[in-house]
Design a protein around this motif. Structure first.
Motif, PDB file in Angstrom:
ATOM      1  N   THR A 192       0.822  -1.212   0.000  1.00  0.00           N
ATOM      2  CA  THR A 192       0.000   0.000   0.000  1.00  0.00           C
ATOM      3  C   THR A 192       0.856   1.262   0.000  1.00  0.00           C
ATOM      4  O   THR A 192       0.615   2.198  -0.774  1.00  0.00           O
ATOM      5  N   THR A 193       1.884   1.283   0.852  1.00  0.00           N
ATOM      6  CA  THR A 193       2.736   2.469   0.954  1.00  0.00           C
ATOM      7  C   THR A 193       3.472   2.751  -0.345  1.00  0.00           C
ATOM      8  O   THR A 193       3.494   3.891  -0.832  1.00  0.00           O
ATOM      9  N   LEU A 194       4.066   1.705  -0.923  1.00  0.00           N
ATOM     10  CA  LEU A 194       4.808   1.905  -2.168  1.00  0.00           C
ATOM     11  C   LEU A 194       3.876   2.276  -3.316  1.00  0.00           C
ATOM     12  O   LEU A 194       4.204   3.137  -4.141  1.00  0.00           O
ATOM     13  N   ALA A 195       2.700   1.653  -3.363  1.00  0.00           N
ATOM     14  CA  ALA A 195       1.745   1.963  -4.433  1.00  0.00           C
ATOM     15  C   ALA A 195       1.252   3.401  -4.327  1.00  0.00           C
ATOM     16  O   ALA A 195       1.157   4.116  -5.333  1.00  0.00           O
ATOM     17  N   VAL A 196       0.954   3.854  -3.110  1.00  0.00           N
ATOM     18  CA  VAL A 196       0.461   5.219  -2.912  1.00  0.00           C
ATOM     19  C   VAL A 196       1.521   6.243  -3.318  1.00  0.00           C
ATOM     20  O   VAL A 196       1.226   7.225  -4.016  1.00  0.00           O
TER      21      VAL A 196
END
Length: 342
Positions: A303-307
């Motif tokens: 989630t963090t990397l995608a955001v």
């Protein structure tokens, strides 16, 4: 320290890595010193990602994931999740590694047709360094439990430092590693094909290509020091630690040529990496109080990397902002213009 690694698994993995390296180097070198096209780099990048997931699928099946034994399925599921989480973290760190390579190549004006040989040597160096450091790290954690806390503090510190450095324009001219090389090596004013040494006015000198190789070796050490504690925070199984690291590095050359022209688009990625490293470091510090489930770690990382990657595409980069948080500058050096070397 418990590990699923058996002589058969280690032998299979070692043989696979050797074959993969041969395929990678032969596929990208079959035309000699020529630049790799974007289409070819994209194809091989997808191939290596697919191979990684085929491997973890096979490992899941080998450990009994498809059997009727509940204990075997639980072990297979856990190890597969550990591998995928570790792989994604190491792959994300490898992307930042690629951006540093790009800065070095830009600064030294390395021709595209010479970059593949440099990357090949850099990848081999990274594989060897990680294997050695993983073995040492596994022994330290098995012998001294408090090392987990040391790794946790280091990761939190690294994450904070990466956040602080993100967005700042680094200066390679002031980098101590480059200054150290300059003081000890006479550097030729230009390239001589893919040679590492040449003769200028009767004096034997190192070409800029050798300097780039030396600096990439230093980069490998820096990233190994950052990435090894990160993976040990996810799992202490040495087999999973090594395989996830190696699969993240395999195909790095193809991924470099794919991302070389896209680094400015992911200018916010270092912030995401910083958050992930702080999270992983905190997880390691809490290991004796509360063990954060692997699936939570995987979800948080993805989630963090995608955001941050999506935000990078929507928010334009500020002038001078780079896609890396490491101290290597991107000022271009004209290889045809000699500099005063100390």
């Amino acid at each position: 320290m418990l590990s699923i690694g058996t002589p058969l698994l280690w032998s299979f993995f070692a043989a696979f890595v050797l074959v993969a390296l041969v395929v990678d180097f032969v596929a990208l070198n079959r035309r000699g010193a020529q630049a790799v096209s974007l289409r070819e780099a994209g194809m091989w990048s997808l191939v290596w990602v697919a191979v990684s997931f085929v491997f973890v699928g096979w490992l899941w099946w080998y450990l009994g994931g498809a059997s009727g034994d509940a204990a075997a399925r639980e072990l297979a599921d856990a190890k597969a999740l550990e591998f995928v989480t570790g792989y994604l973290v190491e792959k994300a760190l490898a992307v930042d590694n690629i951006f540093v390579f790009l800065m070095l190549f830009t600064y030294f004006a390395v021709p595209a047709e010479f970059q593949r040989r440099v990357l090949m040597i850099g990848i081999i160096g990274a594989l060897i360094l990680r294997a050695v450091m993983i073995l040492v790290g596994a022994w330290l954690i098995a012998s001294f439990h408090w090392v987990m806390y040391l790794f946790g503090v280091f990761l939190v510190f690294t994450g904070v430092k990466m956040w602080w450095a993100a967005g700042q324009e680094p200066d390679l001219d002031a980098n101590p590693a480059l200054q150290w090389v300059k003081r000890r090596v006479k550097i030729a004013p230009g390239y001589d094909g893919e040679r590492f040494f040449t003769t200028v006015n009767g004096v034997r000198m190192a070409t800029p290509l050798l300097v780039v190789i030396l600096l990439i070796g230093i980069v490998d050490v820096v990233f190994a020091v950052d990435s090894i504690p990160a993976i040990f925070a996810i799992t202490t199984d040495s087999f999973i630690v090594l395989t996830s690291n190696v699969f993240a590095i395999l195909g790095l050359r193809a991924m470099y040529f794919l991302l070389a022209g896209m680094h400015e688009r992911f200018h916010l990625l270092p912030y995401g990496l910083a958050v992930v490293l702080v999270f992983i470091g905190t997880k390691m510090l809490l290991v004796d109080i509360y063990k954060i489930p692997i699936v939570w770690s995987l979800g948080f990382t993805v989630t963090t990397l995608a955001v941050t990657m999506l935000l990078s595409l929507r928010i334009p980069a500020r002038p001078g902002e780079t896609g890396s948080a490491y101290p290597f500058g991107a000022k271009k050096r004209d290889a045809s213009s000699p500099e005063e070397e100390g």
